[in-house]
Scaffold this active site. Structure first.
Site, PDB file in Angstrom:
ATOM      1  N   GLU A 179       0.802  -1.244   0.000  1.00  0.00           N
ATOM      2  CA  GLU A 179       0.000   0.000   0.000  1.00  0.00           C
ATOM      3  C   GLU A 179       0.822   1.276   0.000  1.00  0.00           C
ATOM      4  O   GLU A 179       0.589   2.177   0.798  1.00  0.00           O
ATOM      5  CB  GLU A 179      -0.944  -0.007   1.210  1.00  0.00           C
ATOM      6  CG  GLU A 179      -1.870  -1.210   1.222  1.00  0.00           C
ATOM      7  CD  GLU A 179      -2.852  -1.193   2.389  1.00  0.00           C
ATOM      8  OE1 GLU A 179      -2.684  -0.391   3.325  1.00  0.00           O
ATOM      9  OE2 GLU A 179      -3.802  -1.999   2.354  1.00  0.00           O
ATOM     10  N   ASN A 226       2.160  -5.190  -3.186  1.00  0.00           N
ATOM     11  CA  ASN A 226       0.741  -5.477  -2.921  1.00  0.00           C
ATOM     12  C   ASN A 226      -0.013  -4.176  -2.652  1.00  0.00           C
ATOM     13  O   ASN A 226       0.490  -3.304  -1.933  1.00  0.00           O
ATOM     14  CB  ASN A 226       0.678  -6.380  -1.664  1.00  0.00           C
ATOM     15  CG  ASN A 226      -0.680  -6.999  -1.431  1.00  0.00           C
ATOM     16  OD1 ASN A 226      -1.237  -7.626  -2.331  1.00  0.00           O
ATOM     17  ND2 ASN A 226      -1.224  -6.841  -0.229  1.00  0.00           N
ATOM     18  N   HIS A 281     -10.375  -6.015  -2.559  1.00  0.00           N
ATOM     19  CA  HIS A 281     -11.485  -5.885  -1.608  1.00  0.00           C
ATOM     20  C   HIS A 281     -12.594  -5.135  -2.345  1.00  0.00           C
ATOM     21  O   HIS A 281     -12.530  -3.918  -2.485  1.00  0.00           O
ATOM     22  CB  HIS A 281     -11.058  -5.085  -0.373  1.00  0.00           C
ATOM     23  CG  HIS A 281     -10.006  -5.747   0.460  1.00  0.00           C
ATOM     24  ND1 HIS A 281     -10.248  -6.891   1.174  1.00  0.00           N
ATOM     25  CD2 HIS A 281      -8.712  -5.426   0.692  1.00  0.00           C
ATOM     26  CE1 HIS A 281      -9.139  -7.246   1.821  1.00  0.00           C
ATOM     27  NE2 HIS A 281      -8.199  -6.384   1.532  1.00  0.00           N
ATOM     28  N   GLU A 307      -6.267 -10.639  -1.444  1.00  0.00           N
ATOM     29  CA  GLU A 307      -7.111 -10.420  -0.254  1.00  0.00           C
ATOM     30  C   GLU A 307      -8.582 -10.353  -0.651  1.00  0.00           C
ATOM     31  O   GLU A 307      -9.346  -9.526  -0.145  1.00  0.00           O
ATOM     32  CB  GLU A 307      -6.684  -9.121   0.466  1.00  0.00           C
ATOM     33  CG  GLU A 307      -5.221  -9.117   0.860  1.00  0.00           C
ATOM     34  CD  GLU A 307      -4.779  -7.881   1.637  1.00  0.00           C
ATOM     35  OE1 GLU A 307      -5.643  -7.117   2.113  1.00  0.00           O
ATOM     36  OE2 GLU A 307      -3.557  -7.685   1.764  1.00  0.00           O
ATOM     37  N   ASP A 337     -12.328 -10.255  -1.143  1.00  0.00           N
ATOM     38  CA  ASP A 337     -13.646 -10.352  -0.509  1.00  0.00           C
ATOM     39  C   ASP A 337     -14.571  -9.410  -1.272  1.00  0.00           C
ATOM     40  O   ASP A 337     -14.106  -8.438  -1.868  1.00  0.00           O
ATOM     41  CB  ASP A 337     -13.626 -10.086   1.009  1.00  0.00           C
ATOM     42  CG  ASP A 337     -12.926  -8.813   1.429  1.00  0.00           C
ATOM     43  OD1 ASP A 337     -12.736  -7.896   0.589  1.00  0.00           O
ATOM     44  OD2 ASP A 337     -12.571  -8.705   2.613  1.00  0.00           O
TER      45      ASP A 337
HETATM   46  C1  XIL Z   1      -6.544  -6.194   8.110  1.00  0.00           C
HETATM   47  C2  XIL Z   1      -6.897  -7.361   9.002  1.00  0.00           C
HETATM   48  O1  XIL Z   1      -7.799  -8.192   8.315  1.00  0.00           O
HETATM   49  C3  XIL Z   1      -7.519  -6.867  10.285  1.00  0.00           C
HETATM   50  O2  XIL Z   1      -7.682  -7.950  11.197  1.00  0.00           O
HETATM   51  C4  XIL Z   1      -6.643  -5.807  10.927  1.00  0.00           C
HETATM   52  O3  XIL Z   1      -7.333  -5.256  12.044  1.00  0.00           O
HETATM   53  C5  XIL Z   1      -6.314  -4.709   9.951  1.00  0.00           C
HETATM   54  O4  XIL Z   1      -5.724  -5.262   8.797  1.00  0.00           O
HETATM   55  N1  XIL Z   1      -5.121  -4.557   3.504  1.00  0.00           N
HETATM   56  C6  XIL Z   1      -4.123  -5.380   3.987  1.00  0.00           C
HETATM   57  C7  XIL Z   1      -4.409  -6.243   5.143  1.00  0.00           C
HETATM   58  O5  XIL Z   1      -3.058  -5.457   3.386  1.00  0.00           O
HETATM   59  O6  XIL Z   1      -3.259  -6.441   5.941  1.00  0.00           O
HETATM   60  C8  XIL Z   1      -5.524  -5.713   5.987  1.00  0.00           C
HETATM   61  O7  XIL Z   1      -5.818  -6.676   7.003  1.00  0.00           O
HETATM   62  C9  XIL Z   1      -6.735  -5.422   5.140  1.00  0.00           C
HETATM   63  C10 XIL Z   1      -6.403  -4.382   4.107  1.00  0.00           C
END
Ligand code: XIL
Length: 464
Positions: A163, A205, A242, A271, A273
């Site tokens: 990020e 990422n 996401h 990641e 969802d």
């Molecule tokens: C999130 C986790 O799922 C949570 O449990 C935590 O509180 C915060 O981080 N992008 C990412 C992940 O790269 O590491 C994040 O994970 C979600 C967004």
């Protein structure tokens, strides 16, 4: 009373062990009885890919959770346990307890591990948040080196940097304490990671990098292109993906995947969802990945809706009660349907067939071995040790199992292997498939690896 109970429990356990052993030996002798195509991981493996889940260490004691994890997934990403605040809570004091729980669980199940994440503006421990300038740069590089070294040989892919770009239309880097140490902090992190674990794929990422027309997507694309042109060690791009009402799936997602892949990097959906888990959108994401040969794996960010960081959106493939949702069925069907390797685009040769008479020696009477394969090895050597990656490619028929031998020069020895069973550790070492990579489609490739001490030299692998 207690004794009788104990005996009954032991008997049940023994019966189970016996049944499991029988099933395992039947699977060895009855190709085709394996569960390929009936779970996400097995189906993805048939397509030369993995299907993973973000895992929380504190849920590994939940039997309903691990039942689904072990059955469905062949890759894991620690959800929080490898982040900087977890692994280096005090400067110079590392804690791998919870990350190790996940890594050990994964290895005992033959799953690969994505490491997440070595350098990030978020979830920094307090001591790091308060640092700046060259002291922070040094601390960041030390963190990358220590963590990647500790896990050397155990991580398939690292999210080296997470990020680092800003949202919106600027296409600029995100402001952070790390960014303020100098624009080259990202490539410095990648170089440190490569030196520490030469066998791991190194990924950048990010989120909101799914829509090809977005400035942030273009900015990451330009950085990766620049890194490739200057030889900065980068192997993959992770798209968090996401998806929700504010950041929806768009049909140009496939263009984004293929455009990154065309730069010569793997692409991983890291990641995933989707708000309310619409089956059609999940299907589209899987189809897009399967359409791009270098999109080599998908990770969902949690298992059941109750495990999700956005549980109010019910964005995952399993209900809180552990039932498969419609989105699960859509994903499995898409995995089973898709992913054929595209035919070569080169025209067939136009040279006429040779006019020499066919040889008069009779054909061999032993039939060609079914399921033959070829294997290649690439070695990353450092003084005193090495990591080898082996690619096993099926011939013109699909494999239900595979075995390959590699002869090491004297003085070299294998210390551990991943994604393969191993017998022997020096001289001629034999590697065989694990459950999740036994099935290799015709012409398809799977990868395994091993780490060793000594000097490997040029290794070659023979399919047995
Ligand atoms: C999130 C986790 O799922 C949570 O449990 C935590 O509180 C915060 O981080 N992008 C990412 C992940 O790269 O590491 C994040 O994970 C979600 C967004």
């Amino acid at each position: 009373m207690r004794n009788a109970k104990w005996r009954a429990a032991t008997k049940a356990a023994l019966a189970l062990t016996g049944a499991a052993a029988l099933a395992a030996s039947m699977a060895m002798f009855l190709p085709g009885t394996a569960s390929a195509g009936t779970t996400l991981g097995a189906s993805a493996a048939e397509k030369g890919r993995y299907f993973g889940a973000a895992v929380a260490a504190n849920r590994l004691s939940d039997g309903a959770y691990t039942t689904i994890l072990n059955r469905e997934f062949n890759s894991v990403t620690p959800e929080n346990e490898m982040k900087i605040d977890a692994t280096e809570p005090q400067q110079g004091q590392f804690n791998f307890t919870n990350a190790d729980r996940i890594v050990n669980h994964a290895r005992s199940q033959g799953m690969s591990v994505r490491g997440h994440t070595l350098a990030w503006h978020s979830q920094q421990p307090g001591w790091m948040q308060n640092m700046s300038g060259s002291a922070l740069r040094q601390a960041m590089l030390n963190h990358v080196t220590q963590v990647a070294t500790y896990y050397r040989g155990k991580i398939a892919a690292w999210d080296v940097v997470n990020e680092a770009f800003a949202d919106g239309s600027s296409g600029a880097r995100r402001d952070s304490n790390l960014q303020r140490t100098g624009n080259d902090w990202i490539e410095a992190a990648f170089r440190a990671a490569r030196a520490a674990d030469p066998g791991a794929k190194l990924c950048y990422n990010d989120y909101n990098t799914d829509n090809w027309t977005h400035a942030k997507t273009q900015a990451v694309y330009n950085m990766v292109r620049d890194f490739k042109s200057r030889g900065v060690p980068i192997d993959c791009v992770g798209l968090q993906s996401h998806f929700n009402n504010d950041s929806p799936y768009v049909s140009n997602y496939r263009t984004t995947l293929s455009s990154f892949a065309a730069l010569g990097v793997d692409v991983q959906i890291t990641e995933l969802d989707i708000q309310n888990a619409p089956a059609n959108t999940y299907r589209a994401v899987v189809e897009d990945c399967l359409a791009v040969p270098r999109c080599n794996g998908i990770t969902v960010w949690g298992i059941r809706d109750s495990d999700s960081w956005r549980s109010e959106q019910s964005p995952l493939l399993f209900t809180s009660g552990g039932a498969k949702k419609a989105a699960y069925d859509a994903v499995l069907a898409a995995l089973n349907a898709g992913g054929t390797t595209p035919p070569p685009t080169t025209a067939p040769p136009t040279t006429p067939p040779p006019t020499t008479a066919p040889p008069t020696t009779p054909p061999p009477t032993t039939p060609p071995p079914t399921g033959s394969c070829t294997a290649t090895v690439s070695v990353n050597q450092w003084p005193g040790g090495f990591v080898a990656n082996v690619r096993v490619t099926a011939g013109s028929s699909a494999l239900n199992s595979w075995a390959t031998t590699i002869t090491l020069p004297s003085g070299a020895a294998v210390t551990n292997a991943w994604s393969a069973n191993r017998s022997g550790n020096s001289g001629t070492v034999r590697f065989t498939n694990v459950d999740y990579n036994s099935q290799v489609g015709a012409g398809q490739t799977i990868e395994f690896g091993f780490q060793g001490t000594g000097t490997a030299g040029n290794l070659s692998a023979t399919c047995a």
